[in-house]
Design an enzyme around this catalytic site. Structure first.
Site, mmCIF file in Angstrom:
data_model
loop_
_atom_site.group_PDB
_atom_site.id
_atom_site.type_symbol
_atom_site.label_atom_id
_atom_site.label_comp_id
_atom_site.label_asym_id
_atom_site.label_seq_id
_atom_site.Cartn_x
_atom_site.Cartn_y
_atom_site.Cartn_z
ATOM 1 N N TRP A 128 1.909 1.734 -3.462
ATOM 2 C CA TRP A 128 0.839 2.367 -4.269
ATOM 3 C C TRP A 128 0.890 3.877 -4.098
ATOM 4 C CZ3 TRP A 128 -2.062 0.947 -8.171
ATOM 5 C CH2 TRP A 128 -2.377 -0.394 -8.353
ATOM 6 N N TRP A 162 -16.751 10.191 -12.894
ATOM 7 C CA TRP A 162 -15.942 9.942 -11.691
ATOM 8 C C TRP A 162 -15.365 11.229 -11.112
ATOM 9 C CZ3 TRP A 162 -10.772 11.313 -11.969
ATOM 10 C CH2 TRP A 162 -10.226 11.483 -13.241
ATOM 11 N N TRP A 174 -9.840 6.971 -7.964
ATOM 12 C CA TRP A 174 -11.042 7.187 -8.790
ATOM 13 C C TRP A 174 -10.820 6.705 -10.219
ATOM 14 C CZ3 TRP A 174 -15.965 7.869 -7.762
ATOM 15 C CH2 TRP A 174 -16.312 8.234 -6.459
ATOM 16 N N ASN A 188 -10.968 1.873 2.975
ATOM 17 C CA ASN A 188 -10.560 1.704 1.570
ATOM 18 C C ASN A 188 -11.490 0.784 0.776
ATOM 19 O OD1 ASN A 188 -8.659 1.865 -0.727
ATOM 20 N ND2 ASN A 188 -8.396 -0.318 -0.274
ATOM 21 N N GLU A 239 0.841 -1.213 0.000
ATOM 22 C CA GLU A 239 0.000 0.000 0.000
ATOM 23 C C GLU A 239 0.865 1.248 0.000
ATOM 24 O OE1 GLU A 239 -3.013 -0.308 -0.713
ATOM 25 O OE2 GLU A 239 -3.188 -2.428 -0.278
ATOM 26 N N TRP A 251 -21.428 10.091 -19.920
ATOM 27 C CA TRP A 251 -21.961 9.980 -18.546
ATOM 28 C C TRP A 251 -23.365 10.574 -18.506
ATOM 29 C CZ3 TRP A 251 -19.027 6.913 -15.814
ATOM 30 C CH2 TRP A 251 -17.647 6.904 -15.999
HETATM 31 P P1 FAD Z 1 -3.613 1.726 5.283
HETATM 32 O O1 FAD Z 1 -4.366 0.600 4.698
HETATM 33 O O2 FAD Z 1 -3.064 1.574 6.642
HETATM 34 O O3 FAD Z 1 -2.422 2.054 4.268
HETATM 35 C C1 FAD Z 1 -1.228 2.739 4.677
HETATM 36 C C2 FAD Z 1 -0.990 3.958 3.831
HETATM 37 O O4 FAD Z 1 -0.732 3.593 2.490
HETATM 38 C C3 FAD Z 1 -2.182 4.895 3.768
HETATM 39 O O5 FAD Z 1 -2.212 5.722 4.901
HETATM 40 C C4 FAD Z 1 -1.908 5.643 2.485
HETATM 41 O O6 FAD Z 1 -0.955 6.663 2.672
HETATM 42 C C5 FAD Z 1 -1.271 4.559 1.613
HETATM 43 N N1 FAD Z 1 -2.285 3.909 0.782
HETATM 44 C C6 FAD Z 1 -3.071 2.870 1.117
HETATM 45 N N2 FAD Z 1 -3.839 2.497 0.072
HETATM 46 C C7 FAD Z 1 -3.519 3.321 -0.936
HETATM 47 C C8 FAD Z 1 -3.955 3.450 -2.279
HETATM 48 N N3 FAD Z 1 -4.872 2.622 -2.801
HETATM 49 N N4 FAD Z 1 -3.441 4.426 -3.018
HETATM 50 C C9 FAD Z 1 -2.495 5.266 -2.525
HETATM 51 N N5 FAD Z 1 -2.030 5.192 -1.269
HETATM 52 C C10 FAD Z 1 -2.527 4.236 -0.488
HETATM 53 N N6 FAD Z 1 -5.778 7.678 0.028
HETATM 54 C C11 FAD Z 1 -5.359 8.872 0.484
HETATM 55 O O7 FAD Z 1 -4.385 8.935 1.239
HETATM 56 N N7 FAD Z 1 -6.005 10.021 0.108
HETATM 57 C C12 FAD Z 1 -7.085 10.012 -0.725
HETATM 58 O O8 FAD Z 1 -7.629 11.077 -1.060
HETATM 59 C C13 FAD Z 1 -7.558 8.760 -1.195
HETATM 60 N N8 FAD Z 1 -8.651 8.678 -1.995
HETATM 61 C C14 FAD Z 1 -9.065 7.456 -2.456
HETATM 62 C C15 FAD Z 1 -10.156 7.398 -3.323
HETATM 63 C C16 FAD Z 1 -10.599 6.174 -3.822
HETATM 64 C C17 FAD Z 1 -11.774 6.123 -4.774
HETATM 65 C C18 FAD Z 1 -9.938 4.999 -3.431
HETATM 66 C C19 FAD Z 1 -10.401 3.665 -3.950
HETATM 67 C C20 FAD Z 1 -8.845 5.049 -2.577
HETATM 68 C C21 FAD Z 1 -8.384 6.261 -2.078
HETATM 69 N N9 FAD Z 1 -7.290 6.355 -1.203
HETATM 70 C C22 FAD Z 1 -6.857 7.581 -0.782
HETATM 71 C C23 FAD Z 1 -6.509 5.158 -0.845
HETATM 72 C C24 FAD Z 1 -6.933 4.463 0.467
HETATM 73 O O9 FAD Z 1 -8.323 4.286 0.480
HETATM 74 C C25 FAD Z 1 -6.505 5.240 1.708
HETATM 75 O O10 FAD Z 1 -5.141 5.587 1.632
HETATM 76 C C26 FAD Z 1 -6.703 4.409 2.977
HETATM 77 O O11 FAD Z 1 -8.041 4.011 3.094
HETATM 78 C C27 FAD Z 1 -6.285 5.216 4.181
HETATM 79 O O12 FAD Z 1 -6.470 4.500 5.359
HETATM 80 P P2 FAD Z 1 -5.228 3.959 6.188
HETATM 81 O O13 FAD Z 1 -4.280 5.074 6.467
HETATM 82 O O14 FAD Z 1 -5.748 3.213 7.334
HETATM 83 O O15 FAD Z 1 -4.534 3.011 5.137
#
Ligand code: FAD
Ligand code: FO1
Length: 486
Positions: free
Chosen positions: A294, A375, A398, A357, A291, A322
């Protein structure tokens, strides 16, 4: 520390690195001089943007308040400037006689233009600039396809493979002491507008923190330590269950740099070592590391393909037909679609500023594929609400959900009922956010829709669309549109 430390007055400009430890730019500034003064500019272009979220600004101000106290504990201070950094920062730097302004670079198109403009203004005043990288483990450009064509990656898996092979930097230490402005310098700083960190109310922010992590560096470190000690080892399974606190909750801290990425990465390496003989726990750590990769991928592609910020990456999605029904959009925003998992997730977002997420993916698929809404409407709404709203990650998420991005899968459609059953089997999450369904049996919640009379008796709704019908329709629209591009 180097032997050539001067007593120059140096400014360190904080933007999304609201911490003292593991801050590469700040470390470099202290290598130059002990007289480092922190600066933050309240930027009207960011604060008045139509996609700013009160939750996020409130979190940011909380980080700034802690940072202000941390600078004072060092013997220095954090100055806040209210106004466009293109004018306020060079004015301050010149007025107080700063030799150099340091900052950490950012990948966002707005940041890159802002920084070029500020750098030009500083150069005009003969003030030196030191801008390096900090917010990624590997700077944009370090991870390239191969030595032959040397291009940035557009697909995650090979990026990840290459990224994982590169040697990693360790965190840099926090400064331990600093020299403050003289009273005369402070007076000049105040004359050109330097203030203390404002309260939320001063900026007109009303947000009752619904998100469980306190802002700031200390809370982020505590959260990382807690996660590293336990939940990280179950992450690959627990991360899919929105009723658990199975994820780190570090996203706002990572967005605003309340914690350094090298410190986070080092924690994952320690965890990997701790569980090296346990296959299941190692999977947990590796999945969490993915993650973080990513996050690096989306920021790196935003740097190399800034056009991502303006719309679909894939050509065929640029004029996609759309339907954009405003009433359906409103129902989605308010969590009134009649699909419990979608509505629970949207209410979690509206009430706390954060969404799990798995649910972000479900609601994004629902908005685009079931409701046939652009989107970018959802992307903007998320930014207006999310405490962790981040251009690169949000846009990446997105575009992934809409199928318009770099992800190689041509069309991705989630079934909201199946997703609810699979990832919230006991409807714990759904009941938490939809109190009206608390007494309804789980199998009815997951049953795919109540009759109008039943729905009314629970104060809930019948689905605004039929997923099976919409899925078929969307596939048809997609097929016809795609033909234009073949
Ligand atoms: P954890 O699961 O603990 O992950 C650790 C860290 O990894 C996160 O804090 C984040 O920095 C990074 N991370 C995790 N998943 C992703 C991912 N898919 N893409 C990029 N980085 C990731 N994340 C954001 O930080 N900001 C947003 O605006 C954002 N918008 C999103 C919109 C959509 C439609 C989707 C599907 C995902 C989005 N995410 C976003 C990714 C992800 O949902 C969040 O990072 C995550 O839910 C944050 O919770 P956590 O810190 O507990 O994550
Ligand atoms: N950075 C700033 O330097 N000043 C601000 O006033 C500011 C507000 C802000 C509000 C919401 C948000 O999500 C981020 C904000 N940031 C702010 C940080 C911003 O992400 C960085 O400045 C980026 O470099 C801008 O592209």
């Amino acid at each position: 520390m180097s032997d050539t430390i001067t007593s120059d007055l140096v400014l360190f400009w904080h933007r999304r690195d609201l911490r003292l430890s593991d801050n590469q730019g700040l470390y470099a500034a202290f290598e130059h001089s002990q007289k480092v003064i922190g600066v933050f500019c309240l930027d009207p272009q960011l604060l008045n943007a139509d996609d700013v979220a009160p939750a996020r600004v409130s979190y940011m101000l909380g980080c700034l308040r802690e940072l202000e106290a941390s600078y004072q504990a060092l013997g220095s201070r954090l100055l806040v400037l209210d106004g466009d950094p293109r004018s306020t920062l060079p004015t301050l730097a010149l007025a107080i006689g700063a030799s150099t302004v340091y900052w950490n670079r950012d990948v966002e198109p707005y940041a890159r233009q802002r920084d070029r403009d500020v750098a030009a203004e500083l150069r005009d005043r003969q003030i030196a600039i030191e801008a390096g990288w900090d917010q990624l483990m590997h700077i944009p450009g370090a991870i390239r396809t191969s030595t032959v064509d040397n291009k940035p990656y557009t697909v995650f898996t090979p990026f990840r493979k290459n990224w994982s092979r590169q040697p990693k930097n360790n965190p840099v230490p926090a400064p331990v002491q600093a020299i403050d402005l003289t009273p005369a310098e402070l007076q000049i700083a105040e004359q050109v507008g330097a203030i203390a960190v404002p309260s939320d109310a001063t900026l007109g922010i009303e947000w009752d923190a619904g998100f469980p992590i306190e802002p700031g560096e200390a809370a982020a470190k505590a959260r990382l330590a807690e996660f590293e000690a336990d939940a990280i080892f179950r992450y690959d399974v627990d991360r899919n269950l929105p009723c658990l606190s199975g994820t780190s909750g570090l996203s706002p801290a990572l967005k605003f740099g309340a914690i350094g990425i090298r410190e986070v990465w080092q924690a994952t390496c320690r965890a990997a070592h701790t569980c090296r003989n346990n296959v299941a726990a190692s999977d947990g750590v590796r999945t969490w590391q993915d993650e973080l990769i990513w996050r690096e991928f989306y920021q790196t592609v935003m740097y190399f393909f800034p056009e991502l910020a303006d719309g679909p990456y894939r050509e065929m999605w640029r004029d996609f037909p759309w339907e954009n029904d405003p009433r359906k959009f409103q129902a989605w925003r308010e969590g009134r679609t009649g699909y419990p998992i979608v509505d629970a997730a949207m209410r979690q977002l509206n009430e706390t500023g954060w969404m799990h997420n798995r649910c972000r993916m479900i609601v994004a698929s629902f908005l685009t594929k079931d409701l046939c809404i652009d989107w970018r409407w959802g992307e903007r709404y998320f930014m207006q609400r999310l405490v962790d709203g981040d251009l690169s990650a949000n846009n990446g998420g997105w575009q992934w959900s809409a199928s318009s991005g770099m992800d190689p899968k041509p069309l991705r459609i989630f079934n909201p009922t199946t997703q609810g059953k699979k990832f919230d089997p006991d409807a714990i999450y759904i009941r938490r956010w939809l109190p009206e369904l608390r007494t309804l049996e789980t199998k009815r919640i997951h049953g795919g829709g109540l009759t109008p009379i039943e729905a009314q008796s629970y104060g809930y709704l019948t689905p605004i669309v039929d997923h099976a019908v919409q899925q078929k329709r969307f596939k048809e629209i997609y097929k016809q549109h795609k033909e234009k591009y073949s």
